[in-house]
Design a protein around this motif. Structure first.
Motif, PDB file in Angstrom:
ATOM      1  N   GLY A  20     -42.989  -7.873  27.272  1.00  0.00           N
ATOM      2  CA  GLY A  20     -41.854  -7.056  27.710  1.00  0.00           C
ATOM      3  C   GLY A  20     -40.663  -7.184  26.775  1.00  0.00           C
ATOM      4  N   VAL A  21     -39.493  -6.876  27.329  1.00  0.00           N
ATOM      5  CA  VAL A  21     -38.267  -6.861  26.521  1.00  0.00           C
ATOM      6  C   VAL A  21     -37.444  -8.107  26.844  1.00  0.00           C
ATOM      7  CG1 VAL A  21     -36.188  -5.548  25.944  1.00  0.00           C
ATOM      8  CG2 VAL A  21     -38.276  -4.338  26.604  1.00  0.00           C
ATOM      9  N   ALA A  22     -36.871  -8.704  25.795  1.00  0.00           N
ATOM     10  CA  ALA A  22     -36.024  -9.891  25.969  1.00  0.00           C
ATOM     11  C   ALA A  22     -34.575  -9.533  25.673  1.00  0.00           C
ATOM     12  CB  ALA A  22     -36.487 -11.004  25.028  1.00  0.00           C
ATOM     13  N   LEU A  23     -33.668 -10.331  26.229  1.00  0.00           N
ATOM     14  CA  LEU A  23     -32.235 -10.180  25.955  1.00  0.00           C
ATOM     15  C   LEU A  23     -31.701 -11.504  25.433  1.00  0.00           C
ATOM     16  CD1 LEU A  23     -29.557  -8.497  26.251  1.00  0.00           C
ATOM     17  CD2 LEU A  23     -29.260  -9.652  28.456  1.00  0.00           C
ATOM     18  N   GLU A  24     -31.063 -11.461  24.249  1.00  0.00           N
ATOM     19  CA  GLU A  24     -30.363 -12.662  23.771  1.00  0.00           C
ATOM     20  C   GLU A  24     -28.895 -12.546  24.153  1.00  0.00           C
ATOM     21  OE1 GLU A  24     -30.505 -13.738  19.587  1.00  0.00           O
ATOM     22  OE2 GLU A  24     -29.102 -15.388  19.925  1.00  0.00           O
ATOM     23  N   ILE A  25     -28.419 -13.507  24.916  1.00  0.00           N
ATOM     24  CA  ILE A  25     -27.001 -13.542  25.296  1.00  0.00           C
ATOM     25  C   ILE A  25     -26.246 -14.354  24.246  1.00  0.00           C
ATOM     26  CG2 ILE A  25     -25.381 -14.439  27.010  1.00  0.00           C
ATOM     27  CD1 ILE A  25     -27.249 -13.547  29.159  1.00  0.00           C
ATOM     28  N   ALA A  26     -25.097 -13.815  23.806  1.00  0.00           N
ATOM     29  CA  ALA A  26     -24.306 -14.405  22.710  1.00  0.00           C
ATOM     30  C   ALA A  26     -25.120 -14.379  21.413  1.00  0.00           C
ATOM     31  CB  ALA A  26     -23.825 -15.809  23.054  1.00  0.00           C
ATOM     32  N   CYS A  27     -25.643 -13.200  21.097  1.00  0.00           N
ATOM     33  CA  CYS A  27     -26.564 -13.060  19.953  1.00  0.00           C
ATOM     34  C   CYS A  27     -25.849 -13.189  18.614  1.00  0.00           C
ATOM     35  CB  CYS A  27     -27.291 -11.721  20.022  1.00  0.00           C
ATOM     36  SG  CYS A  27     -26.180 -10.295  19.890  1.00  0.00           S
ATOM     37  N   LEU A  73     -36.707  -8.876  15.615  1.00  0.00           N
ATOM     38  CA  LEU A  73     -36.980  -7.431  15.558  1.00  0.00           C
ATOM     39  C   LEU A  73     -37.884  -7.120  14.361  1.00  0.00           C
ATOM     40  CD1 LEU A  73     -33.481  -5.903  16.376  1.00  0.00           C
ATOM     41  CD2 LEU A  73     -35.495  -5.979  17.860  1.00  0.00           C
ATOM     42  N   ARG A  74     -37.559  -7.722  13.238  1.00  0.00           N
ATOM     43  CA  ARG A  74     -38.387  -7.532  12.031  1.00  0.00           C
ATOM     44  C   ARG A  74     -39.842  -7.904  12.322  1.00  0.00           C
ATOM     45  NH1 ARG A  74     -37.374 -12.260   8.338  1.00  0.00           N
ATOM     46  NH2 ARG A  74     -38.652 -13.133  10.018  1.00  0.00           N
ATOM     47  N   ASP A  75     -40.034  -8.975  13.133  1.00  0.00           N
ATOM     48  CA  ASP A  75     -41.386  -9.463  13.416  1.00  0.00           C
ATOM     49  C   ASP A  75     -42.052  -8.705  14.565  1.00  0.00           C
ATOM     50  OD1 ASP A  75     -40.875 -11.264  11.421  1.00  0.00           O
ATOM     51  OD2 ASP A  75     -40.476 -12.950  12.766  1.00  0.00           O
ATOM     52  N   HIS A 100     -39.391 -17.481  19.623  1.00  0.00           N
ATOM     53  CA  HIS A 100     -40.375 -16.459  19.255  1.00  0.00           C
ATOM     54  C   HIS A 100     -41.622 -16.594  20.151  1.00  0.00           C
ATOM     55  CE1 HIS A 100     -43.442 -14.368  16.916  1.00  0.00           C
ATOM     56  NE2 HIS A 100     -42.475 -13.810  16.193  1.00  0.00           N
ATOM     57  N   GLY A 101     -42.087 -17.841  20.277  1.00  0.00           N
ATOM     58  CA  GLY A 101     -43.302 -18.087  21.065  1.00  0.00           C
ATOM     59  C   GLY A 101     -43.120 -17.716  22.528  1.00  0.00           C
ATOM     60  N   ARG A 102     -41.974 -18.099  23.111  1.00  0.00           N
ATOM     61  CA  ARG A 102     -41.759 -17.797  24.544  1.00  0.00           C
ATOM     62  C   ARG A 102     -41.658 -16.292  24.774  1.00  0.00           C
ATOM     63  NH1 ARG A 102     -42.590 -22.558  27.512  1.00  0.00           N
ATOM     64  NH2 ARG A 102     -42.172 -21.185  29.274  1.00  0.00           N
ATOM     65  N   ILE A 103     -40.930 -15.589  23.893  1.00  0.00           N
ATOM     66  CA  ILE A 103     -40.729 -14.146  24.077  1.00  0.00           C
ATOM     67  C   ILE A 103     -42.073 -13.428  23.947  1.00  0.00           C
ATOM     68  CG2 ILE A 103     -39.652 -12.089  23.062  1.00  0.00           C
ATOM     69  CD1 ILE A 103     -37.330 -14.037  22.184  1.00  0.00           C
ATOM     70  N   ARG A 104     -42.855 -13.831  22.944  1.00  0.00           N
ATOM     71  CA  ARG A 104     -44.160 -13.188  22.745  1.00  0.00           C
ATOM     72  C   ARG A 104     -45.059 -13.451  23.954  1.00  0.00           C
ATOM     73  NH1 ARG A 104     -46.426 -10.581  18.981  1.00  0.00           N
ATOM     74  NH2 ARG A 104     -44.969 -11.104  17.329  1.00  0.00           N
ATOM     75  N   ALA A 114     -39.609  -7.186  20.990  1.00  0.00           N
ATOM     76  CA  ALA A 114     -38.636  -6.279  21.614  1.00  0.00           C
ATOM     77  C   ALA A 114     -37.496  -7.136  22.175  1.00  0.00           C
ATOM     78  CB  ALA A 114     -39.305  -5.483  22.721  1.00  0.00           C
ATOM     79  N   VAL A 115     -36.362  -7.159  21.469  1.00  0.00           N
ATOM     80  CA  VAL A 115     -35.237  -8.001  21.870  1.00  0.00           C
ATOM     81  C   VAL A 115     -33.945  -7.208  21.762  1.00  0.00           C
ATOM     82  CG1 VAL A 115     -34.015 -10.191  21.477  1.00  0.00           C
ATOM     83  CG2 VAL A 115     -36.427 -10.008  20.885  1.00  0.00           C
TER      84      VAL A 115
END
Ligand SMILES: C[S@@+](CC[C@H](N)C(=O)[O-])C[C@H]1O[C@@H](n2cnc3c(N)ncnc32)[C@H](O)[C@@H]1O
Length: 254
Positions: free
Chosen positions: A40-47, A57-59, A32-36, A62-63
């Motif tokens: 921009g927009v993040a991508l989780e691989i193998a989500c 997303l709730r928080d 959460h901290g790194r993405i914030r 943009a992922v």
């Protein structure tokens, strides 16, 4: 290209969320901290089922997510709908990753990168991650070495247990491993069992492989495909970096 042998179908998909309990998850605050911070927009691989993606997303982060398993993605969509969010999800193998957007952050948590048992698949995935990042974008990958398994080879041991909320069935997973320490590949058998009122009503056997890496080896792999400023930390809480049992968290810049 060899395809992944870690197929999350049937019980493996249905039971996945049973094993992790409730938020906050051990790795949630870190990602959460790194993405914030990266914006921009993040991508989780193998989500998968969206264990991290849905709360993010709730928080308000943009992922987007990509995963190989249609069943895991379906669970992710259902969980997201309950929280009133609608994720952008793609069904792809990470070694075939081919999406139009470019991302500020790409992250592969829960050691899912190790699902890639073939070295050429691992390199191809890193190259594709590089291409899918914006300039200065950040890649985050967690890895672990199965140290604890080395002393208990070929022995069935209880890996996980839980109660299925829908019918109260007890679900047990036993695991037996054999590790090829030269090739750094672990061969894993997982036996899923479902008990209703004490009777075994369903069982499923999965066999798959997992490749492990060490600190300097993986840093060199990242650098060889173009990543720079490669850093590694051990675990989410121990900043001393000396606990070899902890997840190794690699952070690299495009
Ligand atoms: C351990 S789960 C991790 C799920 C989620 N990231 C989490 O942290 O809870 C691994 C996921 O990897 C997916 N998977 C397996 N092989 C894959 C591949 N080659 N490419 C993309 N996803 C894959 C599975 O479908 C599964 O959802």
């Amino acid at each position: 290209m060899t395809k992944s042998d870690w197929d999350y179908r049937g019980l493996a998909a249905e039971c996945y969320d049973l094993w992790f309990g409730d938020e906050p998850f051990w790795d949630q605050a870190f990602f959460h901290g790194r993405i914030r911070q990266n914006g921009g927009v993040a991508l989780e691989i193998a989500c998968g089922t969206g264990r991290l993606l849905v709360p993010f997303l709730r928080d308000g982060l943009a992922v987007e997510g990509v995963d190989a398993s249609e069943e895991m993605l379906a669970i992710c969509r259902t969980k997201a709908a309950h929280l009133g969010v609608s994720p952008t999800l793609y069904q792809q193998l990470m070694q075939d990753l081919d999406l139009a957007p470019r991302y500020r952050t790409i992250f592969i948590p829960a050691c899912s990168f190790q699902i890639l048992a073939e070295r050429d698949e691992a390199f191809e995935t890193l190259r594709r991650c590089y291409r899918h990042l914006e300039p200065e974008g950040e890649l985050l990958i967690t890895l672990s070495v199965p140290w604890q398994d080395f002393g208990v080879e070929r022995q069935w041991r209880l890996r996980r247990s839980g109660v299925r909320p829908s019918d109260g069935a007890a679900i047990l997973i036993h695991e037996a491993t054999v590790s090829d320490r030269i090739e750094q590949v672990q061969h894993i058998r997982m036996r899923y069992e479902v008990f209703q009122e004490g009777l075994l009503v369903q069982t499923q056997l999965r066999t798959h492989r997992l490749r492990w890496y060490h600190k300097h080896e993986f840093a060199m792999m990242l650098e060889s495909v173009g990543f720079r400023e490669v850093e590694m930390q051990c675990g989410y809480t121990d900043s001393s970096g000396t606990n070899p049992e902890a997840e190794l968290i690699f952070i690299a810049k495009r």
